[in-house]
Scaffold this active site. Structure first.
Site, PDB file in Angstrom:
ATOM      1  N   ASP A  86       0.884  -1.152   0.000  1.00  0.00           N
ATOM      2  CA  ASP A  86       0.000   0.000   0.000  1.00  0.00           C
ATOM      3  C   ASP A  86       0.934   1.217   0.000  1.00  0.00           C
ATOM      4  O   ASP A  86       1.649   1.458   0.978  1.00  0.00           O
ATOM      5  CB  ASP A  86      -0.891  -0.010   1.241  1.00  0.00           C
ATOM      6  CG  ASP A  86      -1.862   1.172   1.272  1.00  0.00           C
ATOM      7  OD1 ASP A  86      -1.569   2.203   0.619  1.00  0.00           O
ATOM      8  OD2 ASP A  86      -2.892   1.078   1.963  1.00  0.00           O
ATOM      9  N   LYS A 180      13.699   5.837 -29.396  1.00  0.00           N
ATOM     10  CA  LYS A 180      13.499   5.211 -30.705  1.00  0.00           C
ATOM     11  C   LYS A 180      14.790   5.290 -31.518  1.00  0.00           C
ATOM     12  O   LYS A 180      15.454   6.332 -31.552  1.00  0.00           O
ATOM     13  CB  LYS A 180      12.354   5.888 -31.450  1.00  0.00           C
ATOM     14  CG  LYS A 180      10.983   5.617 -30.841  1.00  0.00           C
ATOM     15  CD  LYS A 180       9.894   6.294 -31.632  1.00  0.00           C
ATOM     16  CE  LYS A 180       8.513   5.965 -31.050  1.00  0.00           C
ATOM     17  NZ  LYS A 180       8.160   4.546 -31.234  1.00  0.00           N
ATOM     18  N   ASP A 233      -0.941  14.998 -23.811  1.00  0.00           N
ATOM     19  CA  ASP A 233      -0.499  13.627 -23.988  1.00  0.00           C
ATOM     20  C   ASP A 233       0.636  13.500 -24.986  1.00  0.00           C
ATOM     21  O   ASP A 233       1.515  12.650 -24.834  1.00  0.00           O
ATOM     22  CB  ASP A 233      -1.682  12.760 -24.443  1.00  0.00           C
ATOM     23  CG  ASP A 233      -1.372  11.277 -24.412  1.00  0.00           C
ATOM     24  OD1 ASP A 233      -0.728  10.824 -23.452  1.00  0.00           O
ATOM     25  OD2 ASP A 233      -1.776  10.565 -25.352  1.00  0.00           O
ATOM     26  N   HIS A 238       6.310  14.547 -26.340  1.00  0.00           N
ATOM     27  CA  HIS A 238       6.908  13.894 -27.507  1.00  0.00           C
ATOM     28  C   HIS A 238       7.224  14.884 -28.635  1.00  0.00           C
ATOM     29  O   HIS A 238       8.347  14.935 -29.144  1.00  0.00           O
ATOM     30  CB  HIS A 238       5.966  12.816 -28.056  1.00  0.00           C
ATOM     31  CG  HIS A 238       5.661  11.716 -27.098  1.00  0.00           C
ATOM     32  ND1 HIS A 238       6.550  11.308 -26.134  1.00  0.00           N
ATOM     33  CD2 HIS A 238       4.574  10.916 -26.956  1.00  0.00           C
ATOM     34  CE1 HIS A 238       6.016  10.314 -25.446  1.00  0.00           C
ATOM     35  NE2 HIS A 238       4.831  10.063 -25.922  1.00  0.00           N
TER      36      HIS A 238
END
Length: 492
Positions: A86, A180, A233, A238
């Site tokens: 927890d 990447k 997002d 990115h």
């Protein structure tokens, strides 16, 4: 090197979809240090054996080439352990500390990496508890998964909480796009070759497009996505990280801070937005029902866990400028969205046309296309003469030009040496290589730049423009670049 890797959120989607498959691939490739343990931490009542069985079942969903055989998994799983915790209870951190001290031989691991694959609002509490339990010594690093905050104030609050426990060199803010292989080759292209750098400036480049497009919708993550949206997002992290790597000045060395210093300069040079420029240079959209890859799909408002009447954007296109001597006047176009025409991430660098042509017919500008996904590679688009005969008679060479491409598929060229983005980032975290991780001042400056967009949208009751799933976003996105006499790459 011995290591202990603790995955907070050990039963979450990120762990079993991305992190554990990446760790398995690192083990399969012989890159994972032999003396290492992986500990999944979550609230579920499981044992080592039951967690290993649970994980094995989920890894069967991986594509066949990356799916472990039963024998492979049995060997890999010997490294995998489970601890029920927890995260709000100090006593459970004491149990974690005790577990970390139970290595064979009694010596602690050389490196301990705490990977916070949880909701960002838990980061301050976890870090505070790790500090209170003495789990923040020099051999400990903490990896912070995106999105790091919801706005500038929350990001700064998280950074203060993390910074109170861990030094900047211990705090690794991950952006998996930086792992990447094609992004790494972007650095090699610019700073490892003499060919392009003299052209990498406003005198030779007309515009740059960055596209991060997905075919998928929000799936079962409707509640999370509706609190986040495409700007937070994808753009704030990115897309802006890719922009900095395209636009940065050559760093003085390959040292992590030398690289990150140059990226920060780009972020500080971005022309700031105000309400008027947001209205003019930013397009937000939201997908409606349509057809993707031959199948009918529902609209965003019909997705599970999406509130009725939501104004959360699933698409963003924007025009921006880097205000410095290298890039003054060169437009950068950023675009990202869900339920787009195809799954594609690429950077298109369009060069200026020749100042005077001696050939008949229309000519296309030279372009350098840096493909990030689904396959990564480089394509250089040029003009060439066919060398055929025309109606003027034998021996008369046709003078009109035809587009041709020089195409490099990195996967084919380096097939035996390729590693996935998360595999690379996890190995770098274990080794303490910081080059691909985002520094706090970078991350906060990115939030500082997008905040006027968020504020303008809050003040604008019109909401996002609709677009049909399976298309390339609202028509306004095409109009945005058409003002400059430009078309998006798929429309050119």
């Amino acid at each position: 090197m011995s290591f202990d890797l603790v995955l907070f959120g050990g039963t979450g989607d990120l762990t079993w979809r991305k992190l554990m498959p990446a760790l398995f691939q690192a083990w399969r490739h012989g890159k994972l240090p032999a003396d290492g343990r992986i500990l999944a931490v979550a609230r579920d009542d499981q044992t080592d054996d039951s967690y290993r069985a649970w994980l094995h079942e989920r890894l069967q969903a991986a594509e066949s080439a990356k799916r472990p055989s039963d024998e492979e998994y049995a060997q890999f799983a010997q490294r995998v352990h489970y601890l029920r915790m927890d995260l709000s209870q100090p006593a459970d951190y004491t149990r974690l500390s005790d577990w970390l001290n139970t290595r064979a031989g009694g010596a602690p691991a050389d490196t301990v990496v705490m990977y916070l694959a949880t909701s960002p609002h838990l980061f301050p509490m976890i870090c505070e508890q790790l500090g209170a339990s003495g789990l923040n010594g020099e051999r400990v690093r903490v990896v912070l998964e995106k999105p790091l905050g919801h706005d500038l104030a929350s990001a700064q609050a998280i950074n203060r909480a993390v910074g109170a426990v861990f030094s900047e060199r211990q705090a690794l803010r991950i952006d998996h796009y930086l792992g990447k292989p094609s992004v790494q080759n972007l650095m090699a292209l610019r700073f490892g070759n003499a060919l392009f750098e003299p052209l990498w400036r406003r005198e030779s480049i007309a515009n740059i497009q960055i596209t991060l497009a997905e075919c998928l919708g929000v799936g079962t993550r409707g509640d999370f996505y509706d609190r986040t949206g495409a700007l937070r997002d994808m753009v704030q992290n990115h897309a802006l990280q890719l922009l900095t790597m395209i636009a940065m000045e050559p760093p003085s060395s390959a040292d992590a801070d030398a690289i990150r210093d140059e990226k920060l300069k780009v972020l500080r040079s971005l022309k700031p937005f105000d309400a008027a420029s947001v209205a003019r240079d930013v397009v937000r959209g939201q997908y409606r029902a349509g057809t993707v890859q031959g199948g009918a799909v529902k609209g965003y408002l019909e997705e599970d866990k999406v509130p009725a009447g939501s104004q959360t954007e699933t698409f963003v296109a924007l025009r921006c400028e880097v205000q410095n001597w290298r890039w003054a006047g060169v437009p950068f176009y950023l675009r990202t969205g869900k339920r787009m025409g195809q799954y594609q991430a690429e950077i298109v660098v369009s060069f200026r046309p020749t100042p005077h042509t001696i050939f008949p017919g229309a000519q296309q500008p030279n372009q350098l296309v840096i493909r990030l996904q689904p396959e990564d590679g480089l394509e250089l688009r040029l003009m060439a003469a066919q060398g055929g005969l025309n109606a003027a008679g034998a021996g008369a060479v046709q003078e009109s030009l035809t587009p041709v491409s020089l195409d490099l598929d990195f996967h084919k060229a380096f097939a035996s040496e390729r590693v996935g983005a998360y595999e690379r980032m996890l190995l770098d975290a274990l080794a303490g290589r910081l080059n691909l991780f985002v520094r706090s001042d970078e991350q906060e400056q990115a939030w500082r730049w997008v905040e006027p967009i968020l504020q303008a949208w809050r003040d604008d009751p019109s909401g996002p423009r609709p677009y049909a799933a399976g298309t390339w976003g609202p028509a306004a996105a095409s109009a945005l670049v058409a003002r400059d006499g430009v078309a998006w790459a798929e429309e050119a």
